[in-house]
Structures are given as C-alpha cells and as structure tokens.
Design a protein around this motif. Structure first.
Motif, PDB file in Angstrom:
ATOM      1  N   MET A   1       0.836  -1.177   0.000  1.00  0.00           N
ATOM      2  CA  MET A   1       0.000   0.000   0.000  1.00  0.00           C
ATOM      3  C   MET A   1       0.883   1.244   0.000  1.00  0.00           C
ATOM      4  O   MET A   1       1.784   1.358   0.806  1.00  0.00           O
TER       5      MET A   1
ATOM      6  N   ASP B   1       1.203   5.591   0.254  1.00  0.00           N
ATOM      7  CA  ASP B   1       0.632   6.580   1.179  1.00  0.00           C
ATOM      8  C   ASP B   1      -0.793   6.960   0.785  1.00  0.00           C
ATOM      9  O   ASP B   1      -1.667   7.095   1.643  1.00  0.00           O
TER      10      ASP B   1
ATOM     11  N   GLU C   1      -3.019   5.198  -0.789  1.00  0.00           N
ATOM     12  CA  GLU C   1      -3.935   4.104  -0.461  1.00  0.00           C
ATOM     13  C   GLU C   1      -4.196   4.036   1.040  1.00  0.00           C
ATOM     14  O   GLU C   1      -5.335   3.800   1.468  1.00  0.00           O
ATOM     15  N   VAL C   2      -3.157   4.249   1.838  1.00  0.00           N
ATOM     16  CA  VAL C   2      -3.323   4.230   3.296  1.00  0.00           C
ATOM     17  C   VAL C   2      -4.251   5.367   3.714  1.00  0.00           C
ATOM     18  O   VAL C   2      -5.172   5.162   4.511  1.00  0.00           O
TER      19      VAL C   2
ATOM     20  N   ARG D   1      -7.771   4.533   2.873  1.00  0.00           N
ATOM     21  CA  ARG D   1      -8.320   3.581   3.856  1.00  0.00           C
ATOM     22  C   ARG D   1      -8.708   4.315   5.133  1.00  0.00           C
ATOM     23  O   ARG D   1      -9.772   4.063   5.699  1.00  0.00           O
TER      24      ARG D   1
ATOM     25  N   CYS E   1      -3.455   1.683  10.438  1.00  0.00           N
ATOM     26  CA  CYS E   1      -3.178   2.506   9.254  1.00  0.00           C
ATOM     27  C   CYS E   1      -2.258   3.672   9.589  1.00  0.00           C
ATOM     28  O   CYS E   1      -1.310   3.956   8.851  1.00  0.00           O
TER      29      CYS E   1
ATOM     30  N   LEU F   1       1.271   2.463  10.041  1.00  0.00           N
ATOM     31  CA  LEU F   1       1.914   2.183   8.758  1.00  0.00           C
ATOM     32  C   LEU F   1       2.312   3.481   8.060  1.00  0.00           C
ATOM     33  O   LEU F   1       3.426   3.597   7.539  1.00  0.00           O
ATOM     34  N   LEU F   2       1.439   4.456   8.065  1.00  0.00           N
ATOM     35  CA  LEU F   2       1.740   5.731   7.417  1.00  0.00           C
ATOM     36  C   LEU F   2       2.945   6.411   8.080  1.00  0.00           C
ATOM     37  O   LEU F   2       3.842   6.903   7.390  1.00  0.00           O
TER      38      LEU F   2
ATOM     39  N   ARG G   1       6.078   4.528   7.065  1.00  0.00           N
ATOM     40  CA  ARG G   1       6.425   4.812   5.670  1.00  0.00           C
ATOM     41  C   ARG G   1       7.101   6.181   5.557  1.00  0.00           C
ATOM     42  O   ARG G   1       8.098   6.331   4.863  1.00  0.00           O
TER      43      ARG G   1
ATOM     44  N   ALA H   1       2.087  -3.397   7.093  1.00  0.00           N
ATOM     45  CA  ALA H   1       1.239  -3.162   8.264  1.00  0.00           C
ATOM     46  C   ALA H   1       1.574  -4.169   9.342  1.00  0.00           C
ATOM     47  O   ALA H   1       1.730  -5.358   9.069  1.00  0.00           O
TER      48      ALA H   1
END
Length: 81
Positions: free
Chosen positions: A1, A3, A5-6, A9, A48, A51-52, A55, A70
């Motif tokens: 995924m 950024d 896409e995150v 979401r 989420c 993860l962001l 990243r 994730a």
C-alpha cells in the motif's frame, strides 16, 4: 500500500465511523453493535496511522517506504505496554 492508499483507507474508516454514529442516533443500530464496530474501526485506524508514520519515517531516512508492511493489530495496540 502506498501513502495515498493508506490515506484512502483512513478516510473510509472515518466515514464508516460517522455512519455508525448516525445509525445509532437514528435507532437503526444498538449501542452494543456500535461499540463493537467502533472498537474494530479504532484498531484498524491505529494500524493505518502506524503504517503511514513508518512509511514517512523510512522515506525521511532514505529507506524504501514500500518495504514497510502493516503490523498486526495486536502489535500496534500493545506498543505502549
């Protein structure tokens, strides 16, 4: 995924949270149902956001943000314990 896409979401989860609150106020959802689903949404949002952040940190340090995956919900929810 990536950024985008995150973030998509995250926006979808926030939209669902707003719909749940609206359903509760309209009486089409019980407080117990809302509470159970909100807990799931909060955990997914935490996942989420984690993860962001990872990243972005990878990008800032010159690492490949696409290598970040994730973490499990239990791992994210227990970071501070």
């Amino acid at each position: 995924m990536d950024d985008k896409e995150v973030l998509g979401r995250i926006n979808g989860l926030v939209d669902e949270e707003h719909k749940l609150r609206q359903q509760l106020s309209q009486g089409t959802l019980t407080a117990e149902e809302e509470h159970a689903r909100l807990k799931e949404l909060e955990e997914a949002l935490d996942q989420c956001w984690d993860l962001l952040r990872r990243r972005r940190a990878a990008r800032e340090t010159g690492s490949d943000p696409d290598a970040e995956q994730a973490h499990s919900t239990s791992e994210v929810e227990n970071y501070l314990q």
